[in-house]
Enzyme design. Structure first.
Site, PDB file in Angstrom:
ATOM      1  N   ASP A   1       5.535   3.036  -0.458  1.00  0.00           N
ATOM      2  CA  ASP A   1       6.576   4.031   0.670  1.00  0.00           C
ATOM      3  C   ASP A   1       7.084   3.096   0.687  1.00  0.00           C
ATOM      4  O   ASP A   1       7.717   1.795   0.673  1.00  0.00           O
ATOM      5  CB  ASP A   1       5.075   3.335   1.583  1.00  0.00           C
ATOM      6  CG  ASP A   1       3.496   4.217   1.198  1.00  0.00           C
ATOM      7  OD1 ASP A   1       3.464   4.905   0.381  1.00  0.00           O
ATOM      8  OD2 ASP A   1       3.108   4.066   2.127  1.00  0.00           O
TER       9      ASP A   1
ATOM     10  N   PHE B   1       1.546  -4.459   4.812  1.00  0.00           N
ATOM     11  CA  PHE B   1       1.856  -3.016   4.461  1.00  0.00           C
ATOM     12  C   PHE B   1       3.102  -2.446   5.394  1.00  0.00           C
ATOM     13  O   PHE B   1       3.810  -3.077   5.759  1.00  0.00           O
ATOM     14  CB  PHE B   1       0.552  -2.550   5.240  1.00  0.00           C
ATOM     15  CG  PHE B   1      -1.087  -2.364   4.148  1.00  0.00           C
ATOM     16  CD1 PHE B   1      -0.449  -3.509   2.950  1.00  0.00           C
ATOM     17  CD2 PHE B   1      -1.848  -1.480   4.146  1.00  0.00           C
ATOM     18  CE1 PHE B   1      -1.672  -3.337   2.108  1.00  0.00           C
ATOM     19  CE2 PHE B   1      -2.895  -2.225   2.861  1.00  0.00           C
ATOM     20  CZ  PHE B   1      -2.951  -2.777   2.254  1.00  0.00           C
ATOM     21  N   SER B   2       2.733  -1.035   5.222  1.00  0.00           N
ATOM     22  CA  SER B   2       3.834  -0.251   5.637  1.00  0.00           C
ATOM     23  C   SER B   2       4.805  -0.065   7.352  1.00  0.00           C
ATOM     24  O   SER B   2       3.493  -0.311   8.138  1.00  0.00           O
ATOM     25  CB  SER B   2       4.068   1.204   5.431  1.00  0.00           C
ATOM     26  OG  SER B   2       4.051   1.534   4.313  1.00  0.00           O
TER      27      SER B   2
ATOM     28  N   ARG C   1      -2.895   2.036  10.437  1.00  0.00           N
ATOM     29  CA  ARG C   1      -2.187   1.670   9.638  1.00  0.00           C
ATOM     30  C   ARG C   1      -0.369   2.389  10.261  1.00  0.00           C
ATOM     31  O   ARG C   1      -0.425   3.520  10.002  1.00  0.00           O
ATOM     32  CB  ARG C   1      -2.379   1.075   8.265  1.00  0.00           C
ATOM     33  CG  ARG C   1      -2.426   2.399   7.390  1.00  0.00           C
ATOM     34  CD  ARG C   1      -2.634   2.344   6.060  1.00  0.00           C
ATOM     35  NE  ARG C   1      -3.462   3.348   4.986  1.00  0.00           N
ATOM     36  CZ  ARG C   1      -4.765   3.089   4.944  1.00  0.00           C
ATOM     37  NH1 ARG C   1      -5.707   2.135   5.819  1.00  0.00           N
ATOM     38  NH2 ARG C   1      -5.463   4.124   4.668  1.00  0.00           N
ATOM     39  N   ASP C   2       0.189   1.946   9.428  1.00  0.00           N
ATOM     40  CA  ASP C   2       1.832   2.124   9.234  1.00  0.00           C
ATOM     41  C   ASP C   2       2.421   2.850  10.842  1.00  0.00           C
ATOM     42  O   ASP C   2       3.123   4.185  10.755  1.00  0.00           O
ATOM     43  CB  ASP C   2       1.589   3.371   8.376  1.00  0.00           C
ATOM     44  CG  ASP C   2       0.718   3.805   6.880  1.00  0.00           C
ATOM     45  OD1 ASP C   2       1.002   2.666   6.592  1.00  0.00           O
ATOM     46  OD2 ASP C   2      -0.268   4.688   6.694  1.00  0.00           O
TER      47      ASP C   2
ATOM     48  N   TRP D   1       6.428  -2.946  -8.839  1.00  0.00           N
ATOM     49  CA  TRP D   1       5.660  -2.062  -8.339  1.00  0.00           C
ATOM     50  C   TRP D   1       6.191  -1.776  -7.173  1.00  0.00           C
ATOM     51  O   TRP D   1       6.735  -2.725  -6.632  1.00  0.00           O
ATOM     52  CB  TRP D   1       4.219  -2.326  -8.042  1.00  0.00           C
ATOM     53  CG  TRP D   1       3.691  -1.362  -7.280  1.00  0.00           C
ATOM     54  CD1 TRP D   1       3.567  -1.348  -5.949  1.00  0.00           C
ATOM     55  CD2 TRP D   1       2.595  -0.500  -7.655  1.00  0.00           C
ATOM     56  NE1 TRP D   1       2.700  -0.424  -5.267  1.00  0.00           N
ATOM     57  CE2 TRP D   1       2.897   0.834  -6.278  1.00  0.00           C
ATOM     58  CE3 TRP D   1       2.454   0.825  -8.916  1.00  0.00           C
ATOM     59  CZ2 TRP D   1       1.345   1.498  -6.490  1.00  0.00           C
ATOM     60  CZ3 TRP D   1       1.767   1.640  -8.883  1.00  0.00           C
ATOM     61  CH2 TRP D   1       1.171   2.421  -7.623  1.00  0.00           C
ATOM     62  N   MET D   2       6.819  -0.109  -7.387  1.00  0.00           N
ATOM     63  CA  MET D   2       7.507   0.232  -5.536  1.00  0.00           C
ATOM     64  C   MET D   2       5.997   0.867  -4.403  1.00  0.00           C
ATOM     65  O   MET D   2       5.785   2.092  -5.689  1.00  0.00           O
ATOM     66  CB  MET D   2       8.566   0.247  -5.384  1.00  0.00           C
ATOM     67  CG  MET D   2       9.304   0.720  -4.551  1.00  0.00           C
ATOM     68  SD  MET D   2      10.648   1.494  -4.454  1.00  0.00           S
ATOM     69  CE  MET D   2      10.255   3.127  -5.367  1.00  0.00           C
TER      70      MET D   2
ATOM     71  N   GLU E   1      -1.956   9.318   7.080  1.00  0.00           N
ATOM     72  CA  GLU E   1      -1.243   7.738   6.511  1.00  0.00           C
ATOM     73  C   GLU E   1       0.318   8.112   6.901  1.00  0.00           C
ATOM     74  O   GLU E   1       0.772   9.454   7.145  1.00  0.00           O
ATOM     75  CB  GLU E   1      -0.952   7.493   4.723  1.00  0.00           C
ATOM     76  CG  GLU E   1      -2.303   7.380   4.632  1.00  0.00           C
ATOM     77  CD  GLU E   1      -2.621   6.622   3.416  1.00  0.00           C
ATOM     78  OE1 GLU E   1      -3.233   5.380   3.205  1.00  0.00           O
ATOM     79  OE2 GLU E   1      -1.752   7.059   2.423  1.00  0.00           O
TER      80      GLU E   1
END
Length: 530
Positions: A67, A123-124, A188-189, A64-65, A240
């Site tokens: 962002d 996470f991103s 996030r991100d 899985w992929m 996001e």
């Protein structure tokens, strides 16, 4: 939009016999580059040949992929980190996968860069070149790469890691997190960049329904400055993956604007997840815009463009890519042993429209010309047929560059990846002035009820002409209208034998003033891509 379908008709017009002026190989320069790459690489004819496997888009070898993360150019290499599950083909165990490229087209897979730890999943986030060692993390003051990412455990907080060997190995900072959560559920991100005028690092981070801005002298200690977004733009879902950068308007370096891109899930124009943008000014502390609160500028009008991020440290141009999927059905996509692809890299610009508005534009990067093989050129031709096969052109991977002069037809365009019972329609609706993609008959659409659909973007003609620049891969279609003024990105899953191309015009005629179709090579023929 006019979306009726007629039965396949036998055209009274000649089936494109003699319509093409020539079929030729690409220029000598591109051929030499292709030959050079072939000599450098190890041949494996079965590599990247699975059903639906993209041939010129980035995909992981397996699993899985989602962002794109940490996009940065450093010492001759473009880095692509990405949300990755090293243990399966659905979301989970979020880590940073890693690949590098010298040209943004041919990629070399590297080891997983970062995996979950006691603070949570990875996470991103983004990556920067700390060239002056402001962080003090690099021995001898030499500088290096710093990644800024979200640690997702009981809460979401921002952490950093650093690399002293061109991104091959990463050391997480012992003082993580560098920015604690202040009671925000979705926090996030982080997108970080160096702001020259104020000589400090800036972080844009998504915080529920807005973007917050922080500053730091050293990437370690962060101070809150401001926030943007309350009541602005699309607000039906969580915000996001923000990105903030300054670029010229109409190519004039003396006239620049700041672009704030932010994604939303759900609530996008095509349903599910998607991106929006704001144009304004940033003074090193606050982002401001003249945009009305209720106005929404969509980045892409297709269903499959999310979490876009631009490469840092590229200087002369701003280039980004995005995750080519949608959270509504991402885990159901019928691919194995991998799931998900990135869009082709795009150069981002700003264009002043006829009414004075400034629009975001996206164009395929010039390096995409490297994958061109045979070229088919069409003479100027008037088309008044519902289904006119371009018999000289067949294949699963194509680049189509077309210009139409609008006539009496209510609708015109292409049927791509056409087979006996399936095709994807890329067309223009003259009455509603919309560029659209219809994938309701594109192939396998049964895996999720939200997948089949028709997606449209407003697009006015220029001097009564419409331009379409289309990239067709084994499982995707990217459509750029009028030099990237509008873009639609969509996945498709046709049968391998569905490889025909048709031009069509409904209820009238249209003049094809120019048409070039390139057959495209695979960038994944070989395991080693230098």
């Amino acid at each position: 939009m006019k979306c009726n379908y007629k039965g396949v008709l036998v055209s009274t017009v000649s089936l494109m016999a003699g319509l093409f002026m020539h079929t030729a190989d690409v220029g000598a320069e591109d051929s030499e580059e292709s030959e050079k790459n072939s000599q450098l690489q190890e041949v494996d004819n079965n590599y990247y040949e699975e059903l639906y496997r993209p041939q010129f888009h980035f995909t992981p070898e397996e699993n899985w992929m989602n962002d794109p993360n940490g996009l940065v150019y450093y010492q001759g290499e473009y880095h692509m980190f990405y949300q990755y599950n090293p243990k399966g083909n659905t979301w989970g165990n979020m880590s940073w996968g890693h690949a590098v490229s010298k040209d943004l087209v041919h990629w070399e897979h590297l080891d997983v860069a970062m995996e979950p730890d006691e603070l949570g999943m990875i996470f991103s986030g983004s990556a920067v070149v700390d060239k002056h060692n402001t962080s003090g993390l690099f021995k001898g003051g030499s500088g290096g790469l710093v990644a800024i990412f979200t640690h997702a455990g009981d809460t979401q907080k921002q952490s950093i890691a650093y690399s002293e060997d061109k991104g091959r190995t990463w050391q997480k900072y012992e003082g993580n997190p560098v920015l604690e959560n202040q009671g925000i559920e979705d926090f996030r991100d982080p997108k970080v960049f160096w702001h020259e005028d104020t000589e400090k690092w800036i972080m844009a981070v998504a915080a529920d329904d807005r973007v917050q801005f922080y500053s730091s002298p050293d990437l370690l200690d962060w101070e809150f400055m401001s926030e943007f977004g309350e009541g602005m733009g699309a607000q039906e879902g969580v915000w996001e993956c923000p990105d903030l950068f300054e670029i010229p308007v109409d190519g004039d370096p003396n006239n620049t604007k700041w672009v704030l891109q932010v994604d939303i899930n759900p609530g996008a124009i095509a349903g599910g997840s998607g991106g929006q943008y704001f144009i304004g000014d940033f003074d090193g502390e606050t982002f401001t815009t003249d945009q009305k609160a209720e106005e929404i500028n969509w980045v892409d009008y297709g269903k499959d463009f999310y979490a876009s991020q631009s490469w840092d440290n590229t200087k002369e141009r701003r280039i980004w890519t995005a995750w080519m999927s949608n959270w509504n059905y991402a885990e159901d996509i019928p691919t194995s042993p991998w799931r998900s692809a990135m869009t082709i890299p795009r150069e981002v610009g700003l264009k002043t429209s006829e009414n004075g508005d400034i629009l975001l534009t996206q164009k395929p990067i010039r390096e995409m010309k490297k994958v061109r093989n045979k070229k088919h050129h069409l003479k100027s031709q008037n088309i008044d047929s519902d289904h006119l096969p371009v018999s000289e052109v067949q294949g699963q991977t194509q680049e189509i560059i077309a210009e139409f002069e609008i006539g009496s037809a209510e609708e015109f365009g292409f049927h791509i990846r056409k087979g006996e019972e399936e095709y994807t329609k890329v067309g223009y609706d003259t009455e509603n002035q919309e560029l659209f993609v219809d994938r309701t008959k594109s192939g396998d659409t049964d895996f999720n009820d939200d997948f089949p659909g028709i997606y449209a973007a407003p697009l006015a003609s220029e001097e009564n002409k419409i331009k379409m620049h289309i990239f067709v891969d084994r499982s995707s279609v990217e459509v750029f209208g009028n030099d990237g003024e509008r873009v639609l990105t969509n996945q498709i899953f046709p049968k391998p034998e569905s490889n025909e191309l048709e031009i069509y015009a409904e209820d009238g005629d249209v003049n094809v003033t120019s048409l070039d179709v390139f057959e495209l090579d695979s960038t994944w023929k070989n395991k080693i891509n230098q």
